[in-house]
Design a protein around this motif. Structure first.
Motif, PDB file in Angstrom:
ATOM      1  N   VAL A 187      -5.256  -2.849 -13.222  1.00  0.00           N
ATOM      2  CA  VAL A 187      -4.540  -3.881 -13.097  1.00  0.00           C
ATOM      3  C   VAL A 187      -5.326  -5.054 -13.712  1.00  0.00           C
ATOM      4  N   LEU A 191      -4.823 -10.876 -12.408  1.00  0.00           N
ATOM      5  CA  LEU A 191      -4.072 -10.622 -11.299  1.00  0.00           C
ATOM      6  C   LEU A 191      -4.494 -10.364 -10.099  1.00  0.00           C
ATOM      7  N   VAL A 192      -5.931 -10.182  -9.967  1.00  0.00           N
ATOM      8  CA  VAL A 192      -6.663  -9.716  -8.557  1.00  0.00           C
ATOM      9  C   VAL A 192      -7.661 -11.030  -8.816  1.00  0.00           C
ATOM     10  N   LYS A 203      -3.759  -3.961   0.663  1.00  0.00           N
ATOM     11  CA  LYS A 203      -3.755  -5.321  -0.161  1.00  0.00           C
ATOM     12  C   LYS A 203      -3.434  -5.005  -1.637  1.00  0.00           C
ATOM     13  N   MET A 204      -4.010  -3.745  -2.068  1.00  0.00           N
ATOM     14  CA  MET A 204      -3.385  -3.333  -3.597  1.00  0.00           C
ATOM     15  C   MET A 204      -1.957  -2.954  -3.542  1.00  0.00           C
ATOM     16  N   THR A 206       0.404  -4.758  -2.318  1.00  0.00           N
ATOM     17  CA  THR A 206       1.245  -5.843  -2.312  1.00  0.00           C
ATOM     18  C   THR A 206       1.566  -6.323  -3.783  1.00  0.00           C
ATOM     19  N   LEU A 207       0.950  -5.914  -4.603  1.00  0.00           N
ATOM     20  CA  LEU A 207       0.899  -6.318  -5.910  1.00  0.00           C
ATOM     21  C   LEU A 207       2.093  -5.758  -6.571  1.00  0.00           C
ATOM     22  N   GLY A 253       1.614  -6.908 -13.488  1.00  0.00           N
ATOM     23  CA  GLY A 253       1.551  -6.073 -12.434  1.00  0.00           C
ATOM     24  C   GLY A 253       0.645  -4.875 -12.525  1.00  0.00           C
ATOM     25  N   LEU A 254       0.749  -4.025 -11.401  1.00  0.00           N
ATOM     26  CA  LEU A 254      -0.397  -2.875 -11.223  1.00  0.00           C
ATOM     27  C   LEU A 254       0.550  -1.490 -11.756  1.00  0.00           C
TER      28      LEU A 254
END
Length: 316
Positions: A187, A191-192, A203-204, A206-207, A253-254
């Protein structure tokens, strides 16, 4: 046309086909192809840098040679006859191939041309950033890249080597593994920015996710880490993987990507791994070439170079 004693009719074209070299005058062919393409003797004269009367003369010479009219003339306007239209349709691609062959010769000179077919993402994300090193060390070889989503078929594709994804080996070909299939989630740092890395799996997930046409990759990765995730409204889907990578770098995004494709991005901080689990799968990317040419000088030199590159930074 002329008629024999037994009533058989000969055309000039038929008589010439019986000769040792039944080839029409090349200057006339060039003038006809050009005039047929423009449907104008004047424009053909401009392109060929000759006079309009010279174009007309060349076409009349060709018509006499063939024994039938290629154009229908109506005052200053011309149109192709039925035979002329068929002939022009065949000649156009021929002259285009001659042009391309000439351009290739002029640009390559005494160089060897190595034709390599592979996947666009492989070229853009891995090979092209390294290719200048090969060209610097092998100035007598020019690399020509052709991309396609389908694997190379040496019976169909006029190329010397190919990049093929799979298990191998492939009958009739030499294959060398460049790197195995290894997928990691990455990512953009932007974004993080508010997450501590590495972050939790929950948590990851949710991306927003970026999906390629190989949607099963994310499914395999999630299954391997014992997680599930439903499609989200802000997920994005891409047919062109090159666009996916650009969206990834822009922080949209991821994505799940080949480790080898993002080594430089990770090293330079353009991308980060929020959850460091690498999914290793059977198969990988191979360099293949037909056995009958696998020991040709240009192929051996490229193979040795690209295998050294595949070892990683130490092999550059």
């Amino acid at each position: 046309m002329r008629k024999t004693n037994d009533g058989f009719i000969f055309s000039p074209f038929f008589e010439r086909c019986c000769m040792a070299s039944p080839l029409p005058p090349l200057n006339s062919l060039r003038a006809f192809e050009c005039a047929a393409r423009h449907l104008s003797f004047t424009k053909a004269a401009d392109e060929l840098n000759i006079t309009q009367s010279a174009v007309s003369h060349q076409i009349k010479t060709l018509e006499a040679w063939l024994g039938f009219a290629l154009f229908e003339r109506n005052g200053q306007r011309v149109s192709l006859s039925l035979g002329g239209a068929v002939y022009a349709g065949e000649l156009g691609p021929v002259f285009t191939r001659i042009l391309h062959a000439t351009q290739d010769l002029l640009t390559s000179g005494s160089h060897q041309i190595l034709n390599l077919r592979g996947y666009g993402t492989f070229f853009v994300r891995w090979l092209i950033p390294r290719i200048s090193d090969f060209q610097e060390k092998n100035r007598d070889i020019k690399i020509r890249l052709t991309t396609h989503v389908e694997a190379v078929d040496f019976g169909r594709d006029k190329v010397d080597m190919g990049i093929v994804y799979g298990d191998g080996p492939w009958d009739g070909n030499r294959s060398d593994l460049l790197f195995e299939d290894a997928l990691i989630p990455v990512v953009s740092p932007r974004l993080v920015a508010r997450m501590s890395l590495p972050c939790s799996l929950e948590k990851m997930l949710t991306l927003p996710m970026l999906h390629s046409r190989r949607k099963i990759q994310w499914e395999d990765w999630l299954q391997a880490v014992g997680a599930t995730r439903k499609p989200a409204e802000n997920d994005m889907y891409f047919e062109d993987v090159t666009i996916l990578y650009q969206c990834l770098l822009e922080g949209l995004g991821l994505a799940l990507v080949q480790v080898k494709y993002v080594e430089d991005d990770l090293a330079q901080g353009r991308l980060v791994t929020p959850y460091p689990y690498t999914l290793r799968r059977k198969g990988g990317y191979h360099l293949v070439s037909p056995l009958e040419i696998s020991n040709d000088d240009k192929i051996v030199r490229f193979r040795e170079w690209v295998l050294a590159q595949s070892l990683g930074p130490a092999g550059r």
